[in-house]
Scaffold this motif. Structure first.
Motif, PDB file in Angstrom:
ATOM      1  N   ILE A  26      14.862  13.805  -1.313  1.00  0.00           N
ATOM      2  CA  ILE A  26      15.313  15.204  -1.319  1.00  0.00           C
ATOM      3  C   ILE A  26      15.916  15.564  -2.667  1.00  0.00           C
ATOM      4  O   ILE A  26      15.682  16.658  -3.212  1.00  0.00           O
ATOM      5  CB  ILE A  26      16.328  15.424  -0.178  1.00  0.00           C
TER       6      ILE A  26
ATOM      7  N   ILE B 248      10.877  18.563   0.945  1.00  0.00           N
ATOM      8  CA  ILE B 248      12.300  18.459   1.325  1.00  0.00           C
ATOM      9  C   ILE B 248      12.459  18.717   2.815  1.00  0.00           C
ATOM     10  O   ILE B 248      13.194  18.006   3.525  1.00  0.00           O
ATOM     11  CB  ILE B 248      13.141  19.443   0.493  1.00  0.00           C
TER      12      ILE B 248
ATOM     13  N   GLN C  44      13.078  15.989  -5.252  1.00  0.00           N
ATOM     14  CA  GLN C  44      12.294  17.189  -4.983  1.00  0.00           C
ATOM     15  C   GLN C  44      13.109  18.458  -5.249  1.00  0.00           C
ATOM     16  O   GLN C  44      12.570  19.463  -5.749  1.00  0.00           O
ATOM     17  CB  GLN C  44      11.793  17.173  -3.536  1.00  0.00           C
ATOM     18  N   ALA C  45      14.388  18.427  -4.930  1.00  0.00           N
ATOM     19  CA  ALA C  45      15.224  19.597  -5.197  1.00  0.00           C
ATOM     20  C   ALA C  45      15.352  19.846  -6.693  1.00  0.00           C
ATOM     21  O   ALA C  45      15.289  20.997  -7.170  1.00  0.00           O
ATOM     22  CB  ALA C  45      16.615  19.409  -4.573  1.00  0.00           C
TER      23      ALA C  45
ATOM     24  N   SER D 169      13.757  15.819   5.275  1.00  0.00           N
ATOM     25  CA  SER D 169      15.041  16.005   5.972  1.00  0.00           C
ATOM     26  C   SER D 169      14.846  15.943   7.479  1.00  0.00           C
ATOM     27  O   SER D 169      15.687  15.387   8.199  1.00  0.00           O
ATOM     28  CB  SER D 169      15.665  17.340   5.572  1.00  0.00           C
TER      29      SER D 169
END
Length: 416
Positions: A207, A232, A210-211, A236
């Protein structure tokens, strides 16, 4: 039995020394009262010396637990003086006898035998002072009374010794139970820490990457940013599913219930099973989406394995790829799953150089991830070999033993 129960009920919570003092005073009082009223023919009546000697015979019994041998000697000497003064021998007879029981119940056999001989001589002397009894009766009395008292006293001594041993064993058992409970709690804490670390570290690393990518290309490449956000979301959701599974297992274990818990509480849907080798493709795909190319290869003939073995292999690969994602980018990773006749071997290698340094020159610094890998492997009789490669990058190799019995237990191999 009823007398013993009543005695324990009445005197169980009383100080034993107070009980001994009560017995001593009671014996003296009874002797004095009987001596005052009972005057057989041919024997002098009780007078002040008789009362004093009777007190010297009975009162030492108050110390029969503190100083049993001393109490016995004092009682026997006082009784001998009482007999030598010419008083009736039927009184004060039980003073030395009760003192002998105290010695036999607390002292070794040699000491008890010497005490029994002393009491026997005093009892013989008391029998000889009464001509109407005869020598034979005096001898039998002198032998029988100390013998019976010694048998009961020795039984009490052995019982007390067994009770002490039992108390020691009970204390040791309590300590062992507490130690086992502490070890069980520590092991459970380590197991929970391993599961949470594996789940949270992997998914949060994906995450995070990717964020960062989505934020970097948000305006210049909207499609790439949208794909990163989709990754993401999927990552998640999977992380939340695994966390729910872990928490549900913890709740079921705490409640003492077995079986597979239901997802969503009372919704009636089942939780996903524990991840295994079949889930490695999803792990590799997530890492690829985060920017690290992963090549997943399987050799040998796949066969059913115990769920714990598959979960161990899955977590090791997951942690190894997470470390590549966090510490070795840019890099390429390779996952090789080998189904061998007697073992399952999983190798994860990468060609990255963490922070631009030469991995071969870095000192080994095992973190929580490597510690968790090795702990998991030990649970299933396996090993983890991890370290930098001479040609660059890092290598993690897991070996888990696989027997034919375990394969047969979890099903037959799929048809070719």
């Amino acid at each position: 039995m009823r007398i013993t129960a009543l005695w324990a009920r009445w005197f169980g919570g009383v100080d034993p020394r107070l009980v001994d003092a009560t017995v001593a005073v009671g014996l003296v009082a009874a002797t004095v009262a009987i001596g005052h009223q009972y005057h057989p023919a041919g024997w002098p009546p009780f007078d002040a010396p008789a009362y004093a000697l009777s007190a010297l015979v009975g009162l030492p019994l108050a110390l029969r637990r503190v100083a049993p041998v001393g109490a016995l000697v004092a009682s026997c000497l006082a009784f001998a003086c009482y007999l030598a003064a010419g008083y009736q021998p039927s009184l004060n007879f039980w003073g030395p006898a009760i003192a002998l029981y105290g010695v036999a119940a607390q002292r070794p056999l040699r000491t008890a035998a010497a005490a029994a001989a002393l009491v026997a001589s005093v009892i013989l002397y008391s029998g000889l002072t009464a001509p109407e009894l005869g020598v034979a009766v005096a001898v039998i009395q002198a032998l029988a009374v100390p013998s019976v008292i010694w048998v009961f006293g020795n039984g009490a001594r052995r019982l007390a010794r067994r009770n002490r041993q039992l108390a020691q064993l009970t204390a040791q058992l309590h300590l062992a139970q507490e130690e086992r409970a502490k070890r069980a709690v520590a092991e459970e804490q380590r197991r929970i820490a391993r599961e949470l670390h594996d789940v949270v570290a992997h998914h949060m690393s994906v995450i995070n990457v990717q964020a960062g990518m989505a934020g970097y290309v948000f305006r210049s490449e909207p499609d790439t940013a949208r794909a990163a956000l989709d990754t993401i979301t999927q990552t998640s959701q999977e992380g939340l599913r695994e966390l729910r599974r872990i928490l549900s297992l913890l709740r079921s274990e705490a409640a003492g219930t077995g079986g597979t818990p239901l997802a969503g509480g009372d919704s009636g849907t089942w939780y996903a099973p524990m991840p295994g080798l079949a889930g490695l493709a999803d792990v590799a795909e997530r890492v690829r989406a985060a920017g690290v190319p992963v090549d997943l290869t399987t050799t040998g003939t796949p066969r059913p394995l115990p769920p714990g073995t598959e979960l161990c292999a899955y977590r090791v690969v997951q942690e190894a790829l997470t470390n590549v994602l966090k510490h070795a980018r840019p890099a390429q990773a390779e996952v090789l799953v080998e189904h061998r006749p007697t073992e399952l071997r999983v190798t994860v290698t990468d060609d990255g150089r963490p922070h631009g340094q030469d991995p071969a020159k870095l000192p080994p610094r095992p973190g929580h991830g490597l510690i968790g890998m090795r702990e998991r492997a030990r649970l299933y009789g396996g090993t983890v070999d991890a370290g930098p490669r001479a040609e660059g990058g890092f290598r993690v190799c897991l070996r888990l033993p696989v027997t034919s019995e375990s394969s047969d237990r979890w099903g037959s191999p799929p048809p070719a």
